[in-house]
Design a protein around this motif. Structure first.
Motif, PDB file in Angstrom:
ATOM      1  N   PHE A 120     -11.112 -16.539 131.199  1.00  0.00           N
ATOM      2  CA  PHE A 120     -11.211 -15.339 132.394  1.00  0.00           C
ATOM      3  C   PHE A 120     -11.586 -14.215 131.660  1.00  0.00           C
ATOM      4  O   PHE A 120     -12.467 -13.074 131.694  1.00  0.00           O
ATOM      5  N   ASN A 121     -11.600 -14.182 130.270  1.00  0.00           N
ATOM      6  CA  ASN A 121     -11.963 -12.855 129.232  1.00  0.00           C
ATOM      7  C   ASN A 121     -13.729 -13.369 129.077  1.00  0.00           C
ATOM      8  O   ASN A 121     -14.182 -12.472 128.604  1.00  0.00           O
ATOM      9  N   THR A 122     -14.066 -14.565 129.983  1.00  0.00           N
ATOM     10  CA  THR A 122     -15.321 -14.310 129.706  1.00  0.00           C
ATOM     11  C   THR A 122     -16.329 -13.365 130.757  1.00  0.00           C
ATOM     12  O   THR A 122     -17.142 -13.914 131.022  1.00  0.00           O
ATOM     13  N   PHE A 123     -15.483 -13.556 132.108  1.00  0.00           N
ATOM     14  CA  PHE A 123     -15.903 -12.972 133.118  1.00  0.00           C
ATOM     15  C   PHE A 123     -17.013 -11.970 132.943  1.00  0.00           C
ATOM     16  O   PHE A 123     -17.902 -12.418 133.817  1.00  0.00           O
ATOM     17  N   PRO A 124     -16.762 -11.364 132.152  1.00  0.00           N
ATOM     18  CA  PRO A 124     -17.282 -10.197 132.148  1.00  0.00           C
ATOM     19  C   PRO A 124     -19.432 -10.417 131.727  1.00  0.00           C
ATOM     20  O   PRO A 124     -19.645  -9.858 131.830  1.00  0.00           O
ATOM     21  N   ILE A 151     -25.029 -11.745 130.651  1.00  0.00           N
ATOM     22  CA  ILE A 151     -24.923 -11.555 128.568  1.00  0.00           C
ATOM     23  C   ILE A 151     -25.752 -12.284 127.534  1.00  0.00           C
ATOM     24  O   ILE A 151     -24.342 -12.997 127.586  1.00  0.00           O
ATOM     25  N   PRO A 152     -26.085 -12.383 127.069  1.00  0.00           N
ATOM     26  CA  PRO A 152     -27.040 -14.068 126.524  1.00  0.00           C
ATOM     27  C   PRO A 152     -26.222 -14.065 125.180  1.00  0.00           C
ATOM     28  O   PRO A 152     -25.375 -13.451 125.090  1.00  0.00           O
ATOM     29  N   GLU A 153     -25.953 -15.192 124.555  1.00  0.00           N
ATOM     30  CA  GLU A 153     -25.448 -15.532 123.207  1.00  0.00           C
ATOM     31  C   GLU A 153     -26.616 -16.405 122.464  1.00  0.00           C
ATOM     32  O   GLU A 153     -27.459 -16.487 123.184  1.00  0.00           O
ATOM     33  N   GLU A 154     -26.169 -16.088 120.958  1.00  0.00           N
ATOM     34  CA  GLU A 154     -26.958 -16.894 120.718  1.00  0.00           C
ATOM     35  C   GLU A 154     -26.980 -18.322 120.686  1.00  0.00           C
ATOM     36  O   GLU A 154     -26.128 -18.918 119.760  1.00  0.00           O
ATOM     37  N   ILE A 155     -28.332 -18.971 120.092  1.00  0.00           N
ATOM     38  CA  ILE A 155     -28.769 -20.892 121.096  1.00  0.00           C
ATOM     39  C   ILE A 155     -29.107 -20.501 118.978  1.00  0.00           C
ATOM     40  O   ILE A 155     -30.089 -19.937 118.806  1.00  0.00           O
ATOM     41  N   PHE A 156     -28.745 -22.079 119.672  1.00  0.00           N
ATOM     42  CA  PHE A 156     -29.709 -22.529 118.284  1.00  0.00           C
ATOM     43  C   PHE A 156     -30.916 -23.193 118.829  1.00  0.00           C
ATOM     44  O   PHE A 156     -31.492 -23.498 120.654  1.00  0.00           O
ATOM     45  N   PRO A 157     -31.982 -23.140 117.988  1.00  0.00           N
ATOM     46  CA  PRO A 157     -33.636 -23.229 118.813  1.00  0.00           C
ATOM     47  C   PRO A 157     -33.943 -24.594 118.773  1.00  0.00           C
ATOM     48  O   PRO A 157     -33.598 -26.235 118.471  1.00  0.00           O
ATOM     49  N   PRO A 158     -34.398 -24.975 120.272  1.00  0.00           N
ATOM     50  CA  PRO A 158     -34.947 -26.575 120.552  1.00  0.00           C
ATOM     51  C   PRO A 158     -35.549 -27.196 118.847  1.00  0.00           C
ATOM     52  O   PRO A 158     -36.274 -26.255 118.118  1.00  0.00           O
ATOM     53  N   LEU A 210     -19.975 -17.800 139.492  1.00  0.00           N
ATOM     54  CA  LEU A 210     -20.964 -16.985 141.022  1.00  0.00           C
ATOM     55  C   LEU A 210     -22.586 -17.375 140.370  1.00  0.00           C
ATOM     56  O   LEU A 210     -23.136 -15.926 140.851  1.00  0.00           O
ATOM     57  N   THR A 211     -22.611 -17.330 138.710  1.00  0.00           N
ATOM     58  CA  THR A 211     -23.799 -17.255 138.517  1.00  0.00           C
ATOM     59  C   THR A 211     -24.428 -18.672 136.865  1.00  0.00           C
ATOM     60  O   THR A 211     -22.724 -18.851 136.736  1.00  0.00           O
ATOM     61  N   PRO A 212     -25.284 -18.229 137.122  1.00  0.00           N
ATOM     62  CA  PRO A 212     -25.840 -19.507 135.906  1.00  0.00           C
ATOM     63  C   PRO A 212     -24.630 -19.402 134.942  1.00  0.00           C
ATOM     64  O   PRO A 212     -24.559 -18.549 133.646  1.00  0.00           O
ATOM     65  N   SER A 213     -23.749 -20.503 134.068  1.00  0.00           N
ATOM     66  CA  SER A 213     -23.041 -20.380 133.276  1.00  0.00           C
ATOM     67  C   SER A 213     -23.911 -19.111 131.660  1.00  0.00           C
ATOM     68  O   SER A 213     -25.471 -19.567 131.186  1.00  0.00           O
ATOM     69  N   ILE A 214     -23.260 -19.318 130.917  1.00  0.00           N
ATOM     70  CA  ILE A 214     -23.835 -18.165 129.923  1.00  0.00           C
ATOM     71  C   ILE A 214     -24.155 -18.631 128.924  1.00  0.00           C
ATOM     72  O   ILE A 214     -25.515 -18.413 128.294  1.00  0.00           O
ATOM     73  N   PRO A 215     -23.990 -20.180 128.301  1.00  0.00           N
ATOM     74  CA  PRO A 215     -25.332 -20.837 127.957  1.00  0.00           C
ATOM     75  C   PRO A 215     -26.994 -21.503 128.051  1.00  0.00           C
ATOM     76  O   PRO A 215     -27.644 -21.246 128.081  1.00  0.00           O
ATOM     77  N   ILE A 216     -26.868 -21.411 129.791  1.00  0.00           N
ATOM     78  CA  ILE A 216     -27.617 -21.886 130.640  1.00  0.00           C
ATOM     79  C   ILE A 216     -28.681 -19.845 130.522  1.00  0.00           C
ATOM     80  O   ILE A 216     -29.823 -19.847 130.164  1.00  0.00           O
ATOM     81  N   MET A 243     -16.028  -3.805 131.541  1.00  0.00           N
ATOM     82  CA  MET A 243     -17.274  -3.500 130.488  1.00  0.00           C
ATOM     83  C   MET A 243     -17.504  -1.666 129.846  1.00  0.00           C
ATOM     84  O   MET A 243     -17.188  -1.363 128.950  1.00  0.00           O
ATOM     85  N   LYS A 244     -16.882  -1.293 131.081  1.00  0.00           N
ATOM     86  CA  LYS A 244     -16.802   0.406 130.341  1.00  0.00           C
ATOM     87  C   LYS A 244     -15.759   0.428 129.633  1.00  0.00           C
ATOM     88  O   LYS A 244     -15.954   1.331 129.698  1.00  0.00           O
ATOM     89  N   LYS A 245     -14.251  -0.176 130.301  1.00  0.00           N
ATOM     90  CA  LYS A 245     -12.979   0.422 129.934  1.00  0.00           C
ATOM     91  C   LYS A 245     -13.210  -0.176 128.287  1.00  0.00           C
ATOM     92  O   LYS A 245     -11.627  -1.102 129.112  1.00  0.00           O
TER      93      LYS A 245
END
Length: 304
Positions: free
Chosen positions: A57-61, A67-74, A95-101, A248-250
């Motif tokens: 649930f904490n990954t929701f916002p 908001i992307p995270e850093e990935i290992f490059p191909p 309801l959104t493509p996952s953070i890794p995607i 994200m605001k609070k």
């Protein structure tokens, strides 16, 4: 000369990996014609599975706001090739493509690999993927990719049963049937049977007739649209927009707001969703034509 096929995916549970590899089998079987390469997206700080406590649930916002995270490059080998076709496997979070995607799509690697390249999107979800696919279409357009097909495999159980089984799977790692609850996720039969979609893709691709690919996929059951769930997704996106921006605001109140969001989400699923269903059924005669038009659009690959 062999055609280069790239399979891109991210899979926590292994379900989506099984799906994309089954879809790729017809290309793997013709080694004299195709060279198939796999790229498994990996975050530098990956998410745990099973999900402990309230981490999911904490990954929701960040998930909903993309908001992307850093990935290992191909690898340099992957980046050094030009691909003729990409099979792009993704799952949906909130309801959104996952953070890794999202992290891959917002990296510079995505444009390098996908620009001017035919892409078939493949999702394995609980059941609500339709508006997430719309968001993905925008990314692909901006990257200069050419979307030629879409496959959406889902849990075929009713909405409320699938909520219980997916929560069990996410928090305990148990996908198998237990007690009165069936197995979670896409059925094993559909996963193994997804090779038929690979056959359809390969046939169209090999003849150069990709314009008729999506209609052929749809005719063979690759995309099911449940009008009620489209309505739920539209309502959910409005609600998620408010909640994600508030959290994200609070920032100082984030832990408390996440707990409130969790309670609200459960209430929405079990209380608000049935009300939406009743209203949907009552208005079906009025909006029948509109919903059929919407269905045809969502089964397709074009972007409004």
């Amino acid at each position: 000369m062999k055609k280069n096929i790239l399979v891109i995916y991210y899979s926590q549970t292994g379900q989506l990996e099984d799906i994309v590899k089954n879809v790729a089998k017809p290309f793997e079987a013709k080694k004299e014609e195709y060279e198939v390469t796999y790229y498994n997206i990996r975050l530098k700080e990956d998410f745990p599975f099973p999900w402990p406590g309230d981490v999911f649930f904490n990954t929701f916002p960040e998930s909903y706001l993309q908001i992307p995270e850093e990935i290992f490059p191909p690898s340099e080998e992957i980046l050094g090739k030009k691909y003729d076709l990409i099979l792009f496997g993704y799952q949906v979070w909130y309801l959104t493509p996952s953070i890794p995607i999202i992290s891959f799509l917002k990296s510079g690697f995505a444009e390098k690999l996908m620009k001017d390249t035919d892409v078939v999107t493949i999702s394995g979800t609980r059941n609500m993927w339709m508006l997430s696919q719309e968001k993905l279409k925008v990314y692909l357009k901006d990257l200069g990719a050419k979307l030629i097909g879409n496959i959406a495999l889902v849990d075929r159980h009713d909405n409320y049963t699938s909520v219980l089984t997916i929560l069990r799977w996410l928090t305990t790692g148990q996908k198998e049937k237990s007690g009165m609850l069936p197995a979670a996720g896409v059925s094993d039969e559909e996963i193994s049977g997804s090779v038929k979609y690979g056959n359809i893709i390969e046939r169209h691709f090999s003849t150069g007739n990709v314009s008729g690919l999506q209609s052929d996929l749809v005719a063979n059951g690759a995309v099911e649209i449940r009008a009620f769930l489209v309505r739920v997704e539209k309502v959910g996106n409005k609600i998620f927009t408010v909640w994600s921006n508030l959290i994200m605001k609070k920032k100082e109140k984030r832990p408390l707001l996440i707990k409130f969001f969790k309670v609200y989400l459960m209430a929405a699923i079990w209380i608000i969703s049935p009300v939406v269903l009743v209203l949907h059924l009552l208005t079906t005669p009025i909006f029948w034509s509109k919903r059929q038009k919407q269905k045809r659009y969502l089964q397709g690959i074009n972007l409004k």
